[in-house]
Write a protein that holds these residues in place. Structure first.
Motif, PDB file in Angstrom:
ATOM      1  N   GLY A 145       0.181  -0.508  -0.690  1.00 28.37           N
ATOM      2  CA  GLY A 145      -0.479   0.049  -0.030  1.00 28.37           C
ATOM      3  C   GLY A 145       1.060   1.306   0.118  1.00 28.37           C
ATOM      4  O   GLY A 145       0.216   2.291   0.004  1.00 28.37           O
ATOM      5  N   CYS A 187       3.738   3.369  -7.445  1.00 29.34           N
ATOM      6  CA  CYS A 187       2.756   4.533  -6.758  1.00 29.34           C
ATOM      7  C   CYS A 187       1.611   3.246  -6.929  1.00 29.34           C
ATOM      8  O   CYS A 187       1.036   3.210  -7.851  1.00 29.34           O
ATOM      9  CB  CYS A 187       2.915   5.691  -7.014  1.00 29.34           C
ATOM     10  N   THR A 240      -1.897   3.239  -5.731  1.00 32.68           N
ATOM     11  CA  THR A 240      -2.727   4.262  -6.240  1.00 32.68           C
ATOM     12  C   THR A 240      -2.512   5.495  -7.126  1.00 32.68           C
ATOM     13  O   THR A 240      -2.020   6.192  -7.210  1.00 32.68           O
ATOM     14  CB  THR A 240      -3.242   4.524  -4.782  1.00 32.68           C
ATOM     15  N   ASP A 241      -4.282   5.493  -7.746  1.00 32.43           N
ATOM     16  CA  ASP A 241      -3.809   6.942  -8.815  1.00 32.43           C
ATOM     17  C   ASP A 241      -3.897   8.049  -7.514  1.00 32.43           C
ATOM     18  O   ASP A 241      -2.970   9.013  -8.129  1.00 32.43           O
ATOM     19  CB  ASP A 241      -4.663   6.933  -8.761  1.00 32.43           C
ATOM     20  N   GLN A 272      -1.509   8.551  -5.212  1.00 27.59           N
ATOM     21  CA  GLN A 272       0.226   9.049  -4.883  1.00 27.59           C
ATOM     22  C   GLN A 272       0.590   8.705  -6.409  1.00 27.59           C
ATOM     23  O   GLN A 272       1.135   9.668  -6.087  1.00 27.59           O
ATOM     24  CB  GLN A 272       0.141   7.163  -4.396  1.00 27.59           C
TER      25      GLN A 272
END
Length: 187
Positions: A118, A146, A148-149, A151
């Motif tokens: 994560g 990264c 997640t979008d 991040q």
């Protein structure tokens, strides 16, 4: 670069730098990697100090108690994750690198690095590519994933701001490794 593919098969940001070493065996080049990465470099220290300057200002004004990491960022911040002796070595970091304090997460080893799914993760690889008996290429690869979008959106402006300096740092590191390897080859 096989280790990088195993440790971080997907990434969103990357850079690569290389340097050909004449009169140096691959073994001499490989032996210069860790000493070259860990030696003090005043230019690199100044670049990191400039990156950390806003956090120092905020701390001095009493506006942020955690605006800086406890120790200035450097090679000691990375964890050795894996190596193939004589060929390549891979170091890793995890955190929110765009934050003033880098948002670093502890990484004990390759298993801990893999478990941080994560968190944004960064790999720094240095490999030696033999060209002939007394000539080789030192190559650095940096990859950042990264997950997640959100991040990726946070990291992208930081990446494009620091990438030119990061590239100069990688070139300086390669130069220092080359000097160490050439000194070993021609004592």
């Amino acid at each position: 670069m096989t280790l990088m593919n195993q440790l971080l098969p997907q990434w969103h940001f990357a850079e690569r730098h290389e340097r050909v070493l004449e009169g140096v065996t691959p073994a001499q080049a490989f032996a210069a990697i860790v000493p070259g990465l860990s030696a003090d470099d005043p230019w690199i220290q100044r670049a990191i100090a400039l990156r950390e300057w806003p956090g120092r200002v905020l701390r001095s004004l009493g506006l942020s108690g955690n605006a800086l990491p406890p120790q200035a960022f450097g090679f000691h911040s990375f964890t050795l994750l894996a190596q193939v002796p004589g060929q390549e070595v891979v170091f890793g970091l995890a955190g929110r690198f765009w934050q003033m304090d880098y948002g670093l997460c502890p990484v004990a080893d390759a298993a801990a690095f893999a478990a941080l799914t994560g968190q944004p993760r960064l790999l720094l690889n240095v490999s030696v590519e033999p060209l002939d008996k007394h000539r080789c290429r030192l190559i650095t690869h940096t990859r950042v994933h990264c997950p997640t979008d959100a991040q990726r959106r946070r990291f992208a402006p930081y990446w494009y701001a620091i990438r030119p300096v990061s590239g100069l740092i990688r070139q300086r590191l390669l130069h220092r490794m080359a000097r160490l390897a050439q000194a070993a080859a021609h004592p």
